[in-house]
Design a protein around this motif. Structure first.
Motif, PDB file in Angstrom:
ATOM      1  N   LYS A  50      -4.579  -4.359  -5.056  1.00 44.03           N
ATOM      2  CA  LYS A  50      -4.110  -5.280  -4.237  1.00 44.03           C
ATOM      3  C   LYS A  50      -4.303  -6.842  -4.449  1.00 44.03           C
ATOM      4  O   LYS A  50      -5.789  -7.356  -5.436  1.00 44.03           O
ATOM      5  CB  LYS A  50      -4.359  -4.851  -1.863  1.00 44.03           C
ATOM      6  CG  LYS A  50      -3.849  -3.988  -2.405  1.00 44.03           C
ATOM      7  CD  LYS A  50      -4.512  -3.991  -0.561  1.00 44.03           C
ATOM      8  CE  LYS A  50      -3.214  -2.775   0.056  1.00 44.03           C
ATOM      9  NZ  LYS A  50      -4.637  -2.413   1.486  1.00 44.03           N
ATOM     10  N   SER A  55      -7.795  -7.730  -6.355  1.00 46.19           N
ATOM     11  CA  SER A  55      -9.125  -6.554  -5.615  1.00 46.19           C
ATOM     12  C   SER A  55      -8.319  -5.342  -6.831  1.00 46.19           C
ATOM     13  O   SER A  55      -7.829  -4.722  -6.521  1.00 46.19           O
ATOM     14  CB  SER A  55      -8.406  -5.811  -4.171  1.00 46.19           C
ATOM     15  OG  SER A  55      -8.711  -6.903  -2.902  1.00 46.19           O
ATOM     16  N   GLU A  86      -1.561 -10.776   1.601  1.00 46.47           N
ATOM     17  CA  GLU A  86      -2.035  -9.610   0.676  1.00 46.47           C
ATOM     18  C   GLU A  86      -0.893  -8.559   0.480  1.00 46.47           C
ATOM     19  O   GLU A  86       0.172  -8.015   1.308  1.00 46.47           O
ATOM     20  CB  GLU A  86      -3.367  -8.879   2.130  1.00 46.47           C
ATOM     21  CG  GLU A  86      -3.796  -7.879   0.839  1.00 46.47           C
ATOM     22  CD  GLU A  86      -4.763  -7.143   0.986  1.00 46.47           C
ATOM     23  OE1 GLU A  86      -6.563  -7.173   0.075  1.00 46.47           O
ATOM     24  OE2 GLU A  86      -4.995  -6.743   2.456  1.00 46.47           O
ATOM     25  N   LEU A 125      -9.746  -2.910  -8.111  1.00 52.88           N
ATOM     26  CA  LEU A 125      -9.690  -1.111  -7.732  1.00 52.88           C
ATOM     27  C   LEU A 125      -9.006  -1.088  -6.919  1.00 52.88           C
ATOM     28  O   LEU A 125      -8.466   0.230  -6.210  1.00 52.88           O
ATOM     29  CB  LEU A 125     -11.237  -1.353  -7.313  1.00 52.88           C
ATOM     30  CG  LEU A 125     -12.666  -1.524  -8.715  1.00 52.88           C
ATOM     31  CD1 LEU A 125     -13.602  -0.343  -7.696  1.00 52.88           C
ATOM     32  CD2 LEU A 125     -12.181  -0.105  -9.868  1.00 52.88           C
ATOM     33  N   LYS A 126      -8.531  -1.763  -5.333  1.00 49.13           N
ATOM     34  CA  LYS A 126      -7.564  -1.387  -4.285  1.00 49.13           C
ATOM     35  C   LYS A 126      -6.013  -1.622  -5.046  1.00 49.13           C
ATOM     36  O   LYS A 126      -5.473  -0.821  -4.070  1.00 49.13           O
ATOM     37  CB  LYS A 126      -8.372  -2.242  -3.269  1.00 49.13           C
ATOM     38  CG  LYS A 126      -9.138  -2.388  -2.849  1.00 49.13           C
ATOM     39  CD  LYS A 126      -9.895  -3.095  -1.710  1.00 49.13           C
ATOM     40  CE  LYS A 126     -11.064  -2.888  -0.750  1.00 49.13           C
ATOM     41  NZ  LYS A 126     -11.350  -4.041   0.575  1.00 49.13           N
ATOM     42  N   SER A 146       0.624  -4.662  -2.328  1.00 45.79           N
ATOM     43  CA  SER A 146      -0.110  -4.018  -3.081  1.00 45.79           C
ATOM     44  C   SER A 146       0.400  -4.194  -4.785  1.00 45.79           C
ATOM     45  O   SER A 146       1.304  -4.923  -4.640  1.00 45.79           O
ATOM     46  CB  SER A 146       1.014  -2.649  -2.963  1.00 45.79           C
ATOM     47  OG  SER A 146       0.700  -1.585  -4.193  1.00 45.79           O
ATOM     48  N   THR A 162      -3.090  -5.065 -13.777  1.00 44.74           N
ATOM     49  CA  THR A 162      -2.453  -6.428 -12.342  1.00 44.74           C
ATOM     50  C   THR A 162      -2.394  -7.893 -12.934  1.00 44.74           C
ATOM     51  O   THR A 162      -3.423  -7.818 -13.540  1.00 44.74           O
ATOM     52  CB  THR A 162      -3.919  -5.767 -12.148  1.00 44.74           C
ATOM     53  OG1 THR A 162      -3.904  -4.701 -11.872  1.00 44.74           O
ATOM     54  CG2 THR A 162      -4.426  -6.877 -10.112  1.00 44.74           C
TER      55      THR A 162
END
Length: 294
Positions: free
Chosen positions: A248, A243, A263, A245-246, A265, A223
């Motif tokens: 994103k 984010s 937003e 854990l998501k 991925s 990430t």
């Protein structure tokens, strides 16, 4: 290469204590059986937590000691008698500590199964000269005396308590060994760096910080960080929020006079330039909080 296999049984002597391997000899033992075993400190009574099974020779600390027998009624009665004597010994030791004016806190007392030794566990801020105390206790109990200084984590494990989550402490219920926990884990998990929020009853970092750390480390590697410049399906922009854990991120797009934040991925963006490492107030806070790791 042929691996040598040994038949063993796992035995525990305390709740959430370390599991030790023993040779079951000709006994077929199952989980929950009480057994009498030979240990480095003498004959002890423990509970089987891992039934008969085979392990690689390299996993066993030699020499492998034997299970002497299954505990019978007399053995279990002896265990109960020892527990009563431990309560009495605790009170006597407290009086002796007060008499000798020693700066130490008595935590627990343990009789070996065969009564050949009495162990007194205590905490103290520094070294304690307890030689006279040992002599005094030996004259009362007329057996071998051992005083063992332990840390604050071990104190919490022995005494037990209710954690901030409302459940019994992990260390006193199911953690057989302590694993290293660092303040870096709290930061990577985006937790408050307030000591009261991330410390357990022992005053050190909560053991549960370790539980999800592998997942966070994996996600952090894939990430992008805040301030990284990335290429999105709608153009280039700068990451303003993550984010983890998501999976994103929110990106401020570099469109003319645009303040749009979209937003995406992490799988739909490409890093153009990594965020630069910043030395800020938070880094100084991390250094100050390292005392919680001891």
């Amino acid at each position: 290469m042929i691996l040598k296999m040994l038949k063993v049984v796992g035995v525990r002597f305390r709740t959430a204590g370390k599991i030790y391997y023993f040779d079951p000899c000709d006994l077929e033992l199952k989980k929950g059986d009480m057994v009498i075993v030979e240990t480095a400190r003498g004959v002890e009574c423990g509970s089987v937590v891992v039934a008969n099974h085979e392990v690689v020779d390299e996993e066993v600390v030699a020499p492998l000691k034997n299970v002497i027998r299954k505990a019978d009624e007399e053995d279990l009665k002896q265990v109960e008698e020892n527990k009563k004597k431990e309560v009495e010994a605790f009170g006597i030791c407290l009086e002796k500590i007060k008499k000798h004016e020693l700066d130490m806190k008595l935590i627990d007392v343990e009789y070996t199964f065969d009564n050949n030794k009495v162990l007194f566990y205590f905490t103290a801020d520094g070294r304690v000269d307890f030689r006279e105390l040992v002599k005094d206790l030996a004259s009362v109990f007329r057996t071998r005396i051992e005083l063992r200084q332990i840390g604050v984590r071990d104190e919490a494990k022995m005494i037990g308590a209710i954690g901030a989550c409302g459940r019994s402490l992990c260390c006193s219920t199911h953690l057989s060994e302590f694993h290293p926990v660092s303040i870096k884990m709290a930061k990577e998990q985006s937790l408050s760096l307030n000591p009261t929020k991330i410390s357990g009853t022992c005053g050190r970092l909560m053991c549960c910080l370790k539980y999800e750390q592998d997942t966070y480390e994996y996600l952090l590697k894939k990430t992008p960080k805040i301030d990284a410049i990335v290429q999105t399906p709608n153009g280039q922009g700068t990451i303003v929020q993550v984010s983890l854990l998501k999976g994103k991120v929110k990106v401020k797009l570099d469109l003319d006079q645009s303040t749009d934040i979209a937003e995406y991925s992490v799988n739909d963006i490409r890093v153009v330039k990594d965020a630069e490492k910043k030395v800020d107030l938070e880094d100084k806070v991390l250094e100050e909080l390292k005392v919680l790791e001891d």
